[in-house]
Structure formats: structure tokens, C-alpha cells
Design a protein around this motif. Structure first.
Motif, PDB file in Angstrom:
ATOM      1  N   UNK A  23       0.833  -1.196   0.000  1.00  0.00           N
ATOM      2  CA  UNK A  23       0.000   0.000   0.000  1.00  0.00           C
ATOM      3  C   UNK A  23       0.877   1.259   0.000  1.00  0.00           C
ATOM      4  N   UNK A  24       0.500   2.293  -0.783  1.00  0.00           N
ATOM      5  CA  UNK A  24       1.305   3.519  -0.842  1.00  0.00           C
ATOM      6  C   UNK A  24       1.121   4.368   0.407  1.00  0.00           C
ATOM      7  N   UNK A  77       3.141   0.209  -5.997  1.00  0.00           N
ATOM      8  CA  UNK A  77       2.216   0.054  -4.879  1.00  0.00           C
ATOM      9  C   UNK A  77       0.896  -0.527  -5.383  1.00  0.00           C
ATOM     10  N   UNK A  78       0.041  -0.978  -4.453  1.00  0.00           N
ATOM     11  CA  UNK A  78      -1.154  -1.684  -4.863  1.00  0.00           C
ATOM     12  C   UNK A  78      -2.423  -1.227  -4.167  1.00  0.00           C
ATOM     13  N   UNK A  79      -3.544  -1.615  -4.766  1.00  0.00           N
ATOM     14  CA  UNK A  79      -4.859  -1.352  -4.188  1.00  0.00           C
ATOM     15  C   UNK A  79      -5.083  -2.245  -2.965  1.00  0.00           C
ATOM     16  N   UNK A  80      -4.561  -3.456  -3.030  1.00  0.00           N
ATOM     17  CA  UNK A  80      -4.576  -4.369  -1.895  1.00  0.00           C
ATOM     18  C   UNK A  80      -3.219  -5.059  -1.839  1.00  0.00           C
ATOM     19  N   UNK A  81      -2.938  -5.690  -0.710  1.00  0.00           N
ATOM     20  CA  UNK A  81      -1.625  -6.311  -0.570  1.00  0.00           C
ATOM     21  C   UNK A  81      -1.635  -7.440   0.445  1.00  0.00           C
ATOM     22  N   UNK A  82      -0.491  -8.113   0.556  1.00  0.00           N
ATOM     23  CA  UNK A  82      -0.378  -9.247   1.458  1.00  0.00           C
ATOM     24  C   UNK A  82      -0.569  -8.818   2.913  1.00  0.00           C
ATOM     25  N   UNK A  83      -0.059  -7.650   3.281  1.00  0.00           N
ATOM     26  CA  UNK A  83      -0.225  -7.170   4.656  1.00  0.00           C
ATOM     27  C   UNK A  83      -1.698  -6.924   4.969  1.00  0.00           C
TER      28      UNK A  83
END
Length: 470
Positions: free
Chosen positions: A392-393, A417-423
Motif C-alpha cells: 500500500x502507498x 504500490x497496490x490497491x490491496x496487498x499481502x499485509x
């Protein structure tokens, strides 16, 4: 804020330069083409063509032969880059791949009868082995000769000027057939005097040395420097597109394996290439564009209704714009549906919004709880600012603060960066530990694959559904 701390004074970590990938010149691209791998592919393609002509199994069986032989051998990584050009070392893997191809051809002939020509196809596989193996022996011998005669070797930096590092440099110099040419050491705490080192000890940092010398390989040997500095070196080399080889702890006990190279008696673990340099990353980008475009069209009515609700609750602006940090520390403007009431001066760049924020009204709480406020970021994905899946940004001020406090926070910016992520799919959203988020993000980058992206998307859907049902 858990894991953030209150320190804002710049430190050495906060001023750390984040190296950006080198612009690939024509010479760089040419040097990355592995001649031995290309020759091995050419040998196998020629052998397949020869046996197909000799045994004439028919068009359908020829297609089966090509798929079985070349596909299995590629899957077994017989065309990989390698230091040790040993036909004997590679022979068990090559014979095993041919045996699997023979079994597949036999299976195709047994299941459903198969098209006519199955026996000829089996003989073709055996003839392929008889043709390709001697040719592979010649290719390996030719490769070793070229490396010794024409010095077709990667410029190499060794991180760690101790006994192991010095031994490795000596092996590279005495045995150029392994394809590495040492050009220097990087070590803030060398174990011996610099005059006793076989190559130059560089006073500049690793990123500058890689760029200045056109280095293609970095070897991480043991060093007296902190463990985090060695990890930093690995990430720097990885980010700059270098082949990264690591001398493992207790290397005397290491067995040869798929990701283990050999430099004389030393095993070297080959780290994976940067995700953004793989062909599958192009597939990721194509899927980002396709999914984001379709989602924007399908969800346009939902976005419009949410925008109307924001307008009725707190007026304009409906779309909230905020500067965030993306790949290679490049800032971009992120778009969201506004969920916080505008009460005078905008302090969003330096203020962390937490649960219970009085500026968030009923509409804003609903948008945040359902993540509908994030939908305008689909436009960021189309523009190339972001990806659907990625770390995430964060805002520039917080990036500086977190980088000053938390080791390897800066390394999150190796990918978009992403809209969703592993974290996020592991519950690390909002006011949660920055250390844990950074650890998950770096794990995602190190283990990236298209399947991991698919898994995170499915988990994101599950998270959204479960939260809405609570």
C-alpha cells in the motif's frame, strides 16, 4: 500508532539513498543474453527437428514431441544461466528430463489410443537423447573455452573482504571458466589490510560501484558488518538488476540443489531476479489494465452513488487527492472518495487518521468499512501509478519517518504500490504495526508470482465479505 514511534528527527537511515534501476543500454541487454543457454536451446531444437524428419511420426506426433521434449527440459531448468559449465554435473537432470518426456509420449499413445505413429515417436525420443547429449558436451566445453580465452565474464563485486571473500576472488581469478571477473570488494570493516587484498577495496557505496563499473553480479560473502547491512546490499543488487549470489551460513554442509551454484568448493545461493524484470510481470500489468478498466465500467454506478452520498453529507470536493510514494520513491497523486470532513486546513499529509476520528461521518465510516472509498484508485492503476496487488502507498512524510525508524521499510518501493496487498489480507490495515506491514510487503516482493497475486485477490474478497457480515 503501534510500531511507529514519535521520533521525527532525520537520521542516517532516513537519508539513505534508494537506488533506482539502471537504464538498460544495448550493451547491457546484449551482455544479459547467456550464450551457453542460447546454444543449448539451439542444440535441442535442432535435435528435435532432426528426429522428426528421420522418423516422420506425423504432424500431430511432432507437436507432441516438441511439447514434451522442449517443455519438460525447460521446466527442469536445463536452459538456465549457470556458473559451472559441467556436462557430467548436468547429465542426471538432462537424462531425467528425457525420461519424463518419453513417459509423456508413451502416456499419450496409451490414453485413447493416440494417433498413428506412437512407436515412431518413442524411437524419436531415444534418438533425440543420442543426438543432444554429445552436442551438449561440446557446448559446455566451448563455453568454458570462450570464458577463458575471451574473458566473457560478468564484472563482479564481492561484499565482504574476509577469508571467504578473498578465497572466492582468488577462485574467480584462477578459474575464469566460471564466468566471473572480480573488480572490487565492498566492506566497511575489512578483515585484512586493503593492501593485502587481491582487488580494490571500494570506498563508495555498493549502488555507486555497480553503476560506475557496469557490474552484472554481486557475491555476498561473510562480513563483520551488521546483518542488516548485508541484507541492504542484497536488496540494492537485486533492485539494480544484478545477479545476486550468497555464500550460505554453514556452507560446508550445503548440498547441490536447483538454486545452488558452485564456484570450486563454495556453494552459492542464487537469489531470484527482480519481479519487474520477469516476462510474467508484463502479464501482471496487462491484467491490471484489463481488470481496472472493466471494474471502472461495471462499478461506475456504485462510484456515482457513493460520490452523491459524500456530496450530500459534507459537500465538495467529492474526490480526495493526496500525494503518495510509489515505485522507486516516485511521488504520484492518489485518488479516493473523501471520507473525512473538510474542517479548514488540510493536514492529511502529516496527520494519521485512526478509528474514532471525529472528522469521519456516517457516510465516511461506511465507505471505509466497505473499502468503497478506494475505488477511484482504479484510475491510478490504469495510469500506471499503481497495481491491483502490491504494498500500500504511503505519504512522503510518513515514508521518511518510517524509513528512519524501521529497517528495510524503504525496500517496499521496489515494485509498484497496490490497491490491496499481502499485509492488508492479514489484517494489517489502518492503525497497525508498521514493522509487520513492512515484513509482509518485503516477503511479497521476494516471493512474487502471478499465483500469489491471485491468492491475495481471493483473500481480499473474503476479507471484504467477512467484514460486511460482522
Amino acid at each position: 500508532m503501534n510500531g511507529v514511534g514519535s521520533a521525527t528527527t532525520p537520521t542516517l537511515a532516513s537519508r539513505r539513498r534508494h537506488p533506482r534501476p539502471r537504464e538498460a543500454s544495448g550493451a547491457d541487454l546484449l551482455s544479459r543474453v547467456n550464450a551457453v543457454a542460447v546454444l543449448l536451446v539451439a542444440v535441442d531444437v535442432t535435435a528435435v527437428a532432426a528426429v522428426a524428419v528421420r522418423y516422420a511420426p506425423g504432424a500431430r506426433w511432432t507437436a507432441v514431441l516438441v511439447a514434451a521434449l522442449l517443455g519438460v527440459r525447460a521446466a527442469c531448468r536445463l536452459y538456465r544461466r549457470r556458473l559451472w559449465l559441467s556436462w557430467f554435473h548436468d547429465l542426471p537432470r538432462s537424462v531425467g528430463a528425457t525420461a519424463v518426456a518419453f513417459a509423456l509420449v508413451t502416456l499419450v499413445g496409451l490414453v485413447g489410443g493416440g494417433p498413428p505413429g506412437g512407436a515412431a515417436a518413442q524411437w524419436a525420443v531415444l534418438a533425440f537423447a543420442a543426438l543432444s547429449e554429445p552436442a551438449r558436451l561440446v557446448v559446455f566445453a566451448f563455453g568454458r573455452w570462450c570464458r577463458r580465452r575471451f574473458h566473457r565474464c560478468d564484472r563482479t563485486i564481492v561484499v565482504g573482504a574476509g577469508k571467504v571473500g578473498i578465497d572466492l576472488v582468488g577462485a574467480m581469478q584462477a578459474h575464469p571458466e566460471f564466468g566471473l571477473r572480480p573488480v572490487g570488494f565492498v566492506d566497511p570493516e575489512p578483515a585484512v589490510d586493503r593492501a593485502a587484498l587481491p582487488v580494490e577495496l571500494m570506498d563508495e557505496d555498493l549502488a555507486d560501484a555497480i553503476t560506475r563499473l557496469g557490474v552484472g553480479t554481486v557475491v555476498l560473502a561473510f562480513s563483520h558488518a551488521r546483518e542488516s547491512s548485508v541484507v541492504d546490499s542484497a536488496i540494492t543488487a537485486h533492485r539494480l538488476g544484478c545477479t545476486t549470489l550468497v555464500v550460505p551460513r554453514m556452507f560446508e554442509l550445503y548440498q547441490d540443489g536447483p538454486d545452488i551454484e558452485r564456484l570450486r568448493s563454495y556453494p552459492l545461493m542464487r537469489l531470484g531476479t527482480a519481479p519487474t524484470s520477469r516476462p510474467s510481470w508484463w502479464v501482471k500489468r496487462a491484467m491490471d489494465v484489463l481488470l481496472a478498466a472493466v471494474a471502472l465500467v461495471v462499478l461506475a454506478p456504485v462510484i456515482a452513488l457513493c460520490a452523491l452520498a459524500v456530496l450530500l453529507e459534507s459537500g465538495r470536493p467529492v474526490i480526495f487527492r493526496q500525494v503518495r510514494v510509489g515505485m522507486d520513491d516516485q511521488p504520484f497523486v492518489l485518488y479516493k472518495l473523501r471520507s473525512v470532513r473538510m474542517n479548514g486546513e488540510d493536514d492529511s499529509q502529516v496527520t494519521w487518521s485512526v478509528v474514532g476520528d471525529r472528522r469521519v461521518g456516517p457516510v465516511g465510516r461506511f465507505l471505509r468499512r466497505t473499502s468503497l472509498d478506494e475505488l477511484p484508485q482504479l484510475w491510478n492503476i490504469l495510469r500506471g501509478d499503481m497495481s491491483i496487488v502490491g504494498p500500500r502507498p504511503e505519504r512522503p512524510g510518513f515514508v521518511r519517518e518510517f524509513s528512519a525508524i524501521h529497517e528495510l521499510y524503504w525496500a517496499r518501493h521496489r515494485v509498484p504500490t497496490g490497491l490491496t496487498g499481502l499485509a492488508q489480507v492479514h489484517g494489517l490495515r489502518g492503525d497497525t504495526s508498521i514493522v509487520d506491514r513492512s515484513r509482509y510487503d518485503n516477503y511479497y516482493i521476494a516471493n512474487w508470482s502471478l499465483w500469489l497475486d491471485v491468492k491475495i485477490l481471493l483473500q481480499t474478497v473474503g476479507e471484504l465479505v467477512c467484514r460486511r457480515n460482522r
